[in-house]
Write an enzyme that holds these catalytic residues in place. Structure first.
Site, PDB file in Angstrom:
ATOM      1  NE  ARG A  35      -2.270  -9.951   4.850  1.00 48.14           N
ATOM      2  CZ  ARG A  35      -2.185 -11.046   5.841  1.00 48.14           C
ATOM      3  NH1 ARG A  35      -3.131 -11.765   6.120  1.00 48.14           N
ATOM      4  NH2 ARG A  35      -0.871 -11.497   6.478  1.00 48.14           N
ATOM      5  NE  ARG A  37       0.625   1.468  12.441  1.00 49.90           N
ATOM      6  CZ  ARG A  37       1.521   0.772  12.269  1.00 49.90           C
ATOM      7  NH1 ARG A  37       2.840   0.784  11.951  1.00 49.90           N
ATOM      8  NH2 ARG A  37       1.108  -0.655  12.658  1.00 49.90           N
ATOM      9  NE  ARG A  57       3.392 -15.028  -8.083  1.00 52.57           N
ATOM     10  CZ  ARG A  57       3.736 -14.888  -9.173  1.00 52.57           C
ATOM     11  NH1 ARG A  57       3.502 -15.460 -10.115  1.00 52.57           N
ATOM     12  NH2 ARG A  57       4.859 -13.892  -9.379  1.00 52.57           N
ATOM     13  NE  ARG A  89      10.414 -10.877   1.914  1.00 51.83           N
ATOM     14  CZ  ARG A  89       9.612 -11.337   3.023  1.00 51.83           C
ATOM     15  NH1 ARG A  89       9.141 -10.314   3.578  1.00 51.83           N
ATOM     16  NH2 ARG A  89       9.282 -12.664   3.117  1.00 51.83           N
ATOM     17  CD  GLU A 101      11.065 -13.624   0.192  1.00 50.32           C
ATOM     18  OE1 GLU A 101       9.837 -13.276   0.041  1.00 50.32           O
ATOM     19  OE2 GLU A 101      11.684 -13.658   1.165  1.00 50.32           O
ATOM     20  CG  ASP A 160      -0.484 -13.668   9.885  1.00 51.18           C
ATOM     21  OD1 ASP A 160       0.485 -13.855   8.723  1.00 51.18           O
ATOM     22  OD2 ASP A 160      -1.199 -12.688  10.073  1.00 51.18           O
TER      23      ASP A 160
END
Length: 382
Positions: free
Chosen positions: A171, A175, A246, A276, A299, A349
């Site tokens: 996913r 680059r 989760r 995070r 989190e 999403d």
């Protein structure tokens, strides 16, 4: 007039309920939470006025023009380009891995072609990676994998990356330019007044009866059909066992000024317990300078218990058989269709959720007009 029930006032439920209501059908939307929006619910923090993402940040991104046009019927989408920074081994880098990340990490000044050749020399070729780790070693090599993904993945999923499917890493892009945009989709943005206001606008339709803080099981009235976006296993009272998820714990805190200078800062090292920190005023850059204070969330991911909010379906091999058994049970159960992330036990999403609900709505209205029975699943979740 036939009366329908939609369980869940999140994105899937709202889209289907509006389609039914606009077509002249009576529909009850029920949600056991006291608010609408599901896990993308937002609200103003009473202490600061900052728009909070109550169940973790949600960024709207899509290349589907029909979905983009649909959401703009119900809200003003403000421009927002998502970027993620990561702390690894005491330094800060940009994610996804891009040319800047590579040059910073290795202390070099390579061109795109030089970096491609350099990373290729670090990788372990594998035609068909069997798991997350094999995919990472074939894609970015061991050093970048261990710095940015191994520890973070263990914390996020609670298991070795060798047990996770390769598709999770696929996913994320790699680059060889300085483009650090997290998403490559054509359209990106945030609803200016928050996701809850957007969902409220979708649900503001004729013939829609919204009932919050009420469980579906307590309705006690007959319906022509039920469209269920809650957990698939819960509908059947977990009779075959529980599908594994989760869940997330959030530690909210306030600070003065600007705490971290960005919306999301990942903590990749395994010895940092949380995954995070999100700083929510940065999700609304058009208004962030209006606030002298800030709100952040640490989190942490863990296994989902019976009383926890399910976030991420695990879908490992041991879940696949149980899922297939529930799918068979659902298809043998008349009068109900299962939708959305929880109803189909898939990670979706927001744009995919809305797109699937729009497609299901079109098919549904045709079937109702023809007197046909809606299927248990509009999208095969297997």
């Amino acid at each position: 007039m036939a009366r329908y029930c939609v369980v869940g006032a999140g994105l899937s439920g709202a889209v289907v309920a509006r389609a039914l209501g606009e077509a002249g059908h009576s529909v009850v939307v029920v949600d056991e939470r006291a608010r609408i929006g599901g896990n993308c619910a937002t609200a103003r923090d009473p202490a600061t006025g900052i728009m909070e993402h109550l169940y973790g940040p949600h960024i709207f991104h899509t290349s589907d023009e029909s979905v983009w046009a649909y959401v703009q019927r119900f809200c003003a989408m403000a421009p927002y380009a998502h970027r993620v920074q990561a702390v690894a081994r005491g330094r800060v880098y940009a994610l996804p891995v891009n040319l800047l990340t590579i040059n910073q990490f290795f202390g070099m000044t390579m061109s795109p072609s030089e970096a491609q050749a350099f990373i290729r020399s670090k990788t372990r070729p594998c035609e068909a990676p069997r798991n997350f780790e094999e995919q990472a070693l074939a894609m970015i090599g061991r050093e970048l994998y261990e710095a940015f993904f191994e520890g973070y993945t263990r914390k996020q999923w609670g298991m070795s990356p060798t047990r996770l499917p390769a598709s999770i890493l696929k996913r994320l892009p790699l680059r060889f330019t300085y483009d650090d945009s997290y998403f490559a989709h054509r359209y990106q943005g945030m609803p200016k007044d928050g996701y809850s206001a957007m969902v409220a606008s979708i649900l503001d339709a004729p013939n829609v009866d919204l009932r919050l803080a009420q469980g579906f099981e307590a309705l006690g009235e007959p319906f022509a059909h039920v469209f269920y976006s809650g957990p698939l296993d819960r509908y059947f009272d977990y009779r075959l066992g529980r599908l594994n998820y989760r869940t997330l714990d959030f530690e909210k805190f306030h600070a003065e000024g600007d705490y971290q200078g960005t919306a999301v800062l990942n903590y990749c090292d395994a010895d940092t317990p949380f995954t995070r920190i999100t700083e929510h005023k940065h999700f609304a850059p058009w208004e962030k300078d209006a606030f002298d204070r800030t709100i952040c969330y640490r989190e942490t991911s863990r296994a989902c218990g019976p009383d926890d909010i399910p976030y991420y379906p695990i879908r490992l091999a041991e879940e696949q058989k149980l899922l297939r058994d529930y799918i068979a049970l659902a298809r043998a159960t008349p009068g109900v269709s299962f939708m959305g992330r929880l109803g189909t036990y898939r990670y979706l999403d927001m744009d995919v959720t809305i797109g699937e609900a729009l497609t299901a709505s079109q098919r549904l209205l045709t079937m109702i007009a023809e007197g046909a029975t809606p299927p248990a699943f509009f999208v095969d979740p297997a």
